[in-house]
Write a protein that holds these residues in place. Structure first.
Motif, PDB file in Angstrom:
ATOM      1  N   GLY A 128      -1.617   0.728  -4.169  1.00  0.00           N
ATOM      2  CA  GLY A 128      -2.236  -0.456  -4.756  1.00  0.00           C
ATOM      3  C   GLY A 128      -2.382  -0.307  -6.253  1.00  0.00           C
ATOM      4  N   ASP A 129      -2.744   0.870  -6.710  1.00  0.00           N
ATOM      5  CA  ASP A 129      -2.850   1.130  -8.150  1.00  0.00           C
ATOM      6  C   ASP A 129      -1.490   1.071  -8.841  1.00  0.00           C
ATOM      7  OD1 ASP A 129      -5.569   1.493  -7.900  1.00  0.00           O
ATOM      8  OD2 ASP A 129      -5.455   3.682  -7.778  1.00  0.00           O
ATOM      9  N   LYS A 130      -0.408   1.303  -8.065  1.00  0.00           N
ATOM     10  CA  LYS A 130       0.946   1.274  -8.622  1.00  0.00           C
ATOM     11  C   LYS A 130       1.574  -0.116  -8.573  1.00  0.00           C
ATOM     12  CE  LYS A 130       0.877   5.733  -9.272  1.00  0.00           C
ATOM     13  NZ  LYS A 130       0.771   6.310 -10.643  1.00  0.00           N
ATOM     14  N   GLY A 131       0.851  -1.082  -8.012  1.00  0.00           N
ATOM     15  CA  GLY A 131       1.370  -2.440  -8.005  1.00  0.00           C
ATOM     16  C   GLY A 131       1.494  -3.102  -6.654  1.00  0.00           C
ATOM     17  N   ALA A 132       1.254  -2.357  -5.568  1.00  0.00           N
ATOM     18  CA  ALA A 132       1.362  -2.952  -4.235  1.00  0.00           C
ATOM     19  C   ALA A 132       0.153  -3.843  -3.954  1.00  0.00           C
ATOM     20  CB  ALA A 132       1.468  -1.866  -3.180  1.00  0.00           C
ATOM     21  N   LYS A 133       0.392  -4.981  -3.363  1.00  0.00           N
ATOM     22  CA  LYS A 133      -0.675  -5.897  -2.964  1.00  0.00           C
ATOM     23  C   LYS A 133      -1.031  -5.729  -1.491  1.00  0.00           C
ATOM     24  CE  LYS A 133      -0.779  -7.837  -7.014  1.00  0.00           C
ATOM     25  NZ  LYS A 133      -1.915  -7.576  -7.929  1.00  0.00           N
ATOM     26  N   ARG A 134      -0.122  -5.099  -0.751  1.00  0.00           N
ATOM     27  CA  ARG A 134      -0.323  -4.969   0.690  1.00  0.00           C
ATOM     28  C   ARG A 134       0.239  -3.646   1.172  1.00  0.00           C
ATOM     29  NH1 ARG A 134       2.104  -9.616   4.386  1.00  0.00           N
ATOM     30  NH2 ARG A 134       0.377 -10.696   3.344  1.00  0.00           N
ATOM     31  N   ALA A 135      -0.387  -3.106   2.229  1.00  0.00           N
ATOM     32  CA  ALA A 135       0.134  -1.931   2.931  1.00  0.00           C
ATOM     33  C   ALA A 135       0.444  -2.322   4.364  1.00  0.00           C
ATOM     34  CB  ALA A 135      -0.882  -0.789   2.903  1.00  0.00           C
ATOM     35  N   VAL A 136       1.634  -1.948   4.818  1.00  0.00           N
ATOM     36  CA  VAL A 136       2.049  -2.203   6.194  1.00  0.00           C
ATOM     37  C   VAL A 136       1.707  -0.962   7.004  1.00  0.00           C
ATOM     38  CG1 VAL A 136       3.971  -2.798   7.710  1.00  0.00           C
ATOM     39  CG2 VAL A 136       3.914  -3.679   5.357  1.00  0.00           C
ATOM     40  N   LEU A 137       0.690  -1.046   7.831  1.00  0.00           N
ATOM     41  CA  LEU A 137       0.181   0.134   8.516  1.00  0.00           C
ATOM     42  C   LEU A 137       1.173   0.667   9.546  1.00  0.00           C
ATOM     43  CD1 LEU A 137      -3.588  -0.723   9.097  1.00  0.00           C
ATOM     44  CD2 LEU A 137      -2.557   0.655   7.286  1.00  0.00           C
ATOM     45  N   GLU A 156      -4.298  -5.706   0.785  1.00  0.00           N
ATOM     46  CA  GLU A 156      -4.150  -6.375   2.069  1.00  0.00           C
ATOM     47  C   GLU A 156      -3.567  -5.403   3.090  1.00  0.00           C
ATOM     48  OE1 GLU A 156      -1.435  -9.541   1.321  1.00  0.00           O
ATOM     49  OE2 GLU A 156      -2.722 -10.533  -0.147  1.00  0.00           O
ATOM     50  N   LEU A 157      -3.820  -5.686   4.373  1.00  0.00           N
ATOM     51  CA  LEU A 157      -3.267  -4.863   5.440  1.00  0.00           C
ATOM     52  C   LEU A 157      -2.450  -5.717   6.410  1.00  0.00           C
ATOM     53  CD1 LEU A 157      -6.149  -2.419   6.467  1.00  0.00           C
ATOM     54  CD2 LEU A 157      -4.255  -2.019   4.891  1.00  0.00           C
ATOM     55  N   GLU A 158      -1.315  -5.155   6.823  1.00  0.00           N
ATOM     56  CA  GLU A 158      -0.448  -5.804   7.808  1.00  0.00           C
ATOM     57  C   GLU A 158      -0.366  -4.927   9.052  1.00  0.00           C
ATOM     58  OE1 GLU A 158       3.399  -7.244   6.365  1.00  0.00           O
ATOM     59  OE2 GLU A 158       4.329  -6.355   8.136  1.00  0.00           O
ATOM     60  N   VAL A 159      -0.488  -5.553  10.221  1.00  0.00           N
ATOM     61  CA  VAL A 159      -0.418  -4.847  11.497  1.00  0.00           C
ATOM     62  C   VAL A 159       0.615  -5.528  12.377  1.00  0.00           C
ATOM     63  CG1 VAL A 159      -1.679  -4.297  13.623  1.00  0.00           C
ATOM     64  CG2 VAL A 159      -2.801  -4.027  11.408  1.00  0.00           C
ATOM     65  N   GLY A 238     -10.839  -8.904   9.688  1.00  0.00           N
ATOM     66  CA  GLY A 238     -10.169  -9.548   8.564  1.00  0.00           C
ATOM     67  C   GLY A 238      -8.814  -8.961   8.221  1.00  0.00           C
ATOM     68  N   ILE A 239      -8.110  -8.426   9.227  1.00  0.00           N
ATOM     69  CA  ILE A 239      -6.739  -7.954   8.978  1.00  0.00           C
ATOM     70  C   ILE A 239      -5.940  -9.125   8.415  1.00  0.00           C
ATOM     71  CG2 ILE A 239      -4.628  -7.069  10.032  1.00  0.00           C
ATOM     72  CD1 ILE A 239      -6.918  -5.028   9.819  1.00  0.00           C
ATOM     73  N   ASP A 240      -5.232  -8.888   7.336  1.00  0.00           N
ATOM     74  CA  ASP A 240      -4.637  -9.987   6.573  1.00  0.00           C
ATOM     75  C   ASP A 240      -3.402 -10.590   7.233  1.00  0.00           C
ATOM     76  OD1 ASP A 240      -6.203  -9.789   3.832  1.00  0.00           O
ATOM     77  OD2 ASP A 240      -5.756  -7.757   4.496  1.00  0.00           O
ATOM     78  N   THR A 241      -2.608  -9.766   7.924  1.00  0.00           N
ATOM     79  CA  THR A 241      -1.337 -10.252   8.463  1.00  0.00           C
ATOM     80  C   THR A 241      -1.045  -9.640   9.821  1.00  0.00           C
ATOM     81  OG1 THR A 241      -0.367 -10.607   6.281  1.00  0.00           O
ATOM     82  CG2 THR A 241       1.162 -10.349   8.089  1.00  0.00           C
ATOM     83  N   PHE A 242      -0.618 -10.497  10.753  1.00  0.00           N
ATOM     84  CA  PHE A 242      -0.084 -10.061  12.030  1.00  0.00           C
ATOM     85  C   PHE A 242       1.422 -10.279  12.002  1.00  0.00           C
ATOM     86  CE2 PHE A 242      -4.181 -11.291  14.529  1.00  0.00           C
ATOM     87  CZ  PHE A 242      -4.813 -10.154  14.053  1.00  0.00           C
TER      88      PHE A 242
END
Length: 307
Positions: A128-137, A156-159, A238-242
Motif C-alpha cells: 500500500g505504501d508503494k502504491g497499491a490500493k488493494r491486496a488480493v488475499l 482494500e481487500l479482495e477475497v 466490510g471486505i471490499d471485493t468478492f
C-alpha cells in the motif's frame, strides 16, 4: 458496498455479466496475466474497456505474470497502452510493474496479487505504501485470518468466494512429467467433449484440471470454492471485493454464479436476516449446473487444508 468482481470470457460475455449484476471485471491477455478466463488482445481489450465504462463499471487488467528480463520491453509498452485506455486498476505481483506505472503522470491504481504469498497485514500495508490500493488475499487463509487482516490494513481487500484455485504452477510444460508430482503413478484422463485434461487420483477419487498456456503448466484444485452460504462474516467485516473466478468454466456457469452472488449481496445489504433465511436456496441454481466431478467446499475458510 462490497464489489462483485467477475472474470469474463469475451466482450459479448461482458455485456451479459453487466446485466447479471457484476460491478467489475478482470481481463487481459495471457502473455501478461495469469490464469485468465478469457483472452483479450489489444483490440478486444479496447472494446471491452469502452463497454464496461459506458455502464459505469470497473475494468481491472491482469499484469501479474512471471516476468524475465526479455519480457520487460514488452511489459513497459503494454503498461503504456493500459494508460492510454485509462483502465481502472492494474493487477500486479512483480515490482517491475510498479516501477513502469510510476513513470506515468497519472499512474493507474494498483491491486497487489501475489497469489499464495498475500498472508498478513504487514505485506498488504507495505505494498500500500508503494502504491497499491488493494491486496488480493491468498486463497489459503482462514476466516479468522481474513478478519484479523481486515482490522489492520490500510488498503482494500479482495477475497475469492467462488471457483477453482491453483495448486501448482511451473513455467515449464509439465504435462508429460506430472506423473511424479506426488511421487506415485497418476492417470491422465482427457474429456474430449469439454477439451479438458484431468489428472485422476484413484485413492482420493479426485480429478485435477490441468492446462498449459503462455505462462506454463497449471494444476487446479479438485473442488470449487463456494461461499455463497458463508458471506455474512465477510460482509459484516466490510471486505471490499468478492471475486468469482470463472477459469475453465462456461459462460453459462459464470452467468449463473454472478446472478446468485449478486442476489446474496443485495439481500444482505437490504436485510441481513433475509440473507440468513434464503442463503441455502441461493446455491441451488449453481448446484444444478455444477460438474459432477467437482464438489463444493469452503476452501480454507474453516480448516487448514482442503487437498
Amino acid at each position: 458496498m462490497t464489489e462483485l468482481l467477475v472474470t469474463p470470457k469475451s466482450v459479448s460475455h461482458i455485456a451479459t455479466l453487466i446485466e447479471k449484476g457484476a460491478d467489475a471485471f478482470v481481463i487481459g491477455e495471457q502473455k501478461f496475466g495469469l490464469r485468465l478466463a478469457g483472452e483479450f488482445d489489444r483490440s478486444s481489450l479496447k472494446e471491452a474497456v469502452e463497454l464496461i465504462h459506458s455502464h459505469d463499471k470497473k475494468v481491472y487488467v491482469a499484469v501479474n505474470g512471471i516476468f524475465h528480463n526479455y519480457h520487460l520491453n514488452a511489459l513497459e509498452d503494454y503498461i503504456s497502452f493500459l494508460h492510454e485506455l485509462k483502465v481502472d486498476r492494474i493487477i500486479f505481483g512483480d515490482p517491475a510493474v510498479v516501477m513502469y506505472v510510476k513513470q506515468h503522470k497519472k499512474p493507474i491504481p494498483l491491486n497487489w496479487d501475489a497469489e499464495a504469498l498475500v498472508t498478513n497485514y504487514f505485506q498488504c500495508n507495505y505494498w500500500g505504501d508503494k502504491g497499491a490500493k488493494r491486496a488480493v488475499l491468498a486463497r489459503e487463509l482462514s476466516l479468522d485470518e481474513i478478519l484479523n487482516i481486515k482490522q489492520a490494513v490500510n488498503v482494500e481487500l479482495e477475497v475469492q468466494v467462488h471457483g477453482m484455485t491453483c495448486m501448482f504452477q511451473s513455467k515449464r510444460m509439465l504435462l508429460g512429467n506430472y506423473y511424479t508430482f506426488q511421487q506415485r503413478q497418476m492417470k491422465i484422463e482427457r474429456n474430449v467433449m469439454s477439451n479438458q485434461l484431468l489428472l485422476y487420483d484413484e485413492e482420493r477419487n479426485n480429478q485435477y484440471p490441468v492446462f498449459e498456456d503462455y505462462n506454463g503448466t497449471h494444476i487446479m484444485s479438485p473442488n470449487d470454492i463456494c461461499l455463497i452460504e458463508e458471506l455474512e462474516a465477510l460482509l459484516e467485516a466490510g471486505i471490499d471485493t468478492f471475486k468469482i473466478d470463472g477459469i475453465l468454466q462456461s459462460e453459462e456457469y459464470i452467468n449463473v454464479c454472478t446472478e446468485q452472488y449478486r442476489e446474496a449481496i443485495d439481500l444482505f445489504n437490504e436485510d441481513p436476516e433475509s440473507y440468513e433465511d434464503e442463503k441455502f436456496m441461493l446455491v441451488d441454481p449453481i448446484e444444478a449446473i455444477q460438474p459432477e466431478h467437482r464438489p463444493f467446499d469452503e476452501g480454507f475458510l474453516f480448516k487448514q487444508t482442503v487437498y
